[in-house]
Design an enzyme around this catalytic site. Sequence first.
Site, PDB file in Angstrom:
ATOM      1  CG  HIS A  98      -1.686  -1.243   1.423  1.00  0.00           C
ATOM      2  ND1 HIS A  98      -2.907  -1.492   0.847  1.00  0.00           N
ATOM      3  CD2 HIS A  98      -1.351  -2.342   2.135  1.00  0.00           C
ATOM      4  CE1 HIS A  98      -3.315  -2.710   1.207  1.00  0.00           C
ATOM      5  NE2 HIS A  98      -2.378  -3.254   1.981  1.00  0.00           N
ATOM      6  CB  SER A 140      12.342  22.129 -15.801  1.00  0.00           C
ATOM      7  OG  SER A 140      11.609  23.328 -15.896  1.00  0.00           O
ATOM      8  CE  LYS A 170      10.597  19.728 -11.771  1.00  0.00           C
ATOM      9  NZ  LYS A 170      10.041  18.493 -11.363  1.00  0.00           N
ATOM     10  CD  GLU A 214       7.599  11.488 -15.557  1.00  0.00           C
ATOM     11  OE1 GLU A 214       7.410  11.900 -14.404  1.00  0.00           O
ATOM     12  OE2 GLU A 214       7.897  12.254 -16.488  1.00  0.00           O
TER      13      GLU A 214
END
Length: 500
Positions: free
Chosen positions: A154, A275, A281, A288
């Site tokens: 979880h 970024s 970043k 992804e």
Amino acid sequence: MYRSRPHGNLDDSALSFLSSVYDDHNLLYYDIIGSQAHVVMLYEVGILSKNELKKILKSTTSLLNEASLLKEFGNSSSEDIHELVESAIIKMTDIESGGKMHTARSRNDQVVLDMRMKVRDDINNICQNLIILISSIIKRAEENMDSIMPMYTHLQHAQLGVFSHYLLSYAYSLIRDFDRFYELYDRVNCSPLGACAIGGSSINIDRERVSSMLGFSGLIYNSIDATSSRDSLIEFASNSLICMLNLCRVSEDLILWSTSEFGFLSLDDRFSSSSSVMPQKKNPDPLEIIRGKTGLANGIFQSISSIMKGLPSGYSRDLQEIKPSLWKMSSLLQDSLLITDGIIKTFNVNKKRMYEISSESYAISLDIAEQLIKKKNISFRSSHKLVGGLVDCAVKKGNISLNKLSIDDLSQVLTNTDFLNYGITPNDLYVLIKDVTPENSINYRITKGSPNKQEQLEMLLFLNRKIDEYQKKCKLRIDSLRDKISELGFTVEKHIDDPS
Ligand code: ARG
């Protein structure tokens, strides 16, 4: 293009709507070698003369060596690659020689032949990519058998483990992906050629001979089955989707573990994006994209099964629409395997951070409960209750670690949880908790497949052996197919060069 009954040409809009010629370009090579085997067989059974065979074979080799030639033959006026290749060969020879090439063959068996040849090559590539990735995972696991970290259920701390345990779990699922693809090869590697449109031919062709020249292990015997079914190709899509789902889980884990909050891993700069506006970043975009492509793979699988649903037996043009989806599925999987391999090979592991988080974690609770059972002979349910009380107390004291509880705290917990008559003293608890260090938490877990060192070594041994075995059988299969295809090449050359 070959329109014997309809008058005139297709309307331009209808032609471009139904043509698959642009989607078919990665079938070109297979279409040509499939045609070579077919015409060699037609010669051997006496349907083509030597001269006709030579003319046809010469033009097929020109097309193979110079695919750009096809452009001259009206790419855009063809319904598909089969028609384009045949018409090019007729133009390069003449209608009475080249026009015999399609004897006892239909585009319906031809398209399945080409697809099966492409998919078997893709299977071999995927199997090789899987071996490379699994080997990299094993190597990183060997380096991380002592990297203690929390394991999650979880997404909450569950039990302590080691990083190698996670990595090996990925290797096990990818081994099953390998098995699925490897076994599928035999179902894909059967020749449909000679099934013709749907019901075979009255011309006495030799289906087995073509099948063997092209490296197939046998025929799809029934001519309706050969032209109508796509189940093995759907299985390829389904195996690909399952493999993507496995890679997606790896990606999601790595994305989480490389956040500042976890800080367990940092991805190599070569596999990180930045970024346009936030200078600090370093984003895990390739991972992804794998997650995103898994969604795409799911959609592709749905498209393929929806196209198949409700089709009658026998070729219907709907089947054409499966092809671009299959190629997309295959390339996205192959790309994702390569990228995952690059990421696994290069990420940095922050063992110190993993250990810090582990040593403050309540993920040792179950280990403490089990030690209590063994040392104090109480039931699991009672032990569960007592350790729950310890955690509750530690949380109330500001989330301190269990080993920071004082003797006073422990005696309080024993009182509050009604454990005064169990023969357990606060000091017993104190000693027991201190003993369950992160290292002991792992060492005490002795069941098969758990994260202790001995079990990690067992798993590594098993996986290393598997990879050796898989490497060998994959190489054998690829080499024997390559030999068959070059044998066909020699046969073609021999006929072309034959002076008779
Ligand atoms: N372009 C077709 C396909 O990709 C080839 C078969 C066409 N056959 C036919 N009878 N229209 O499936």
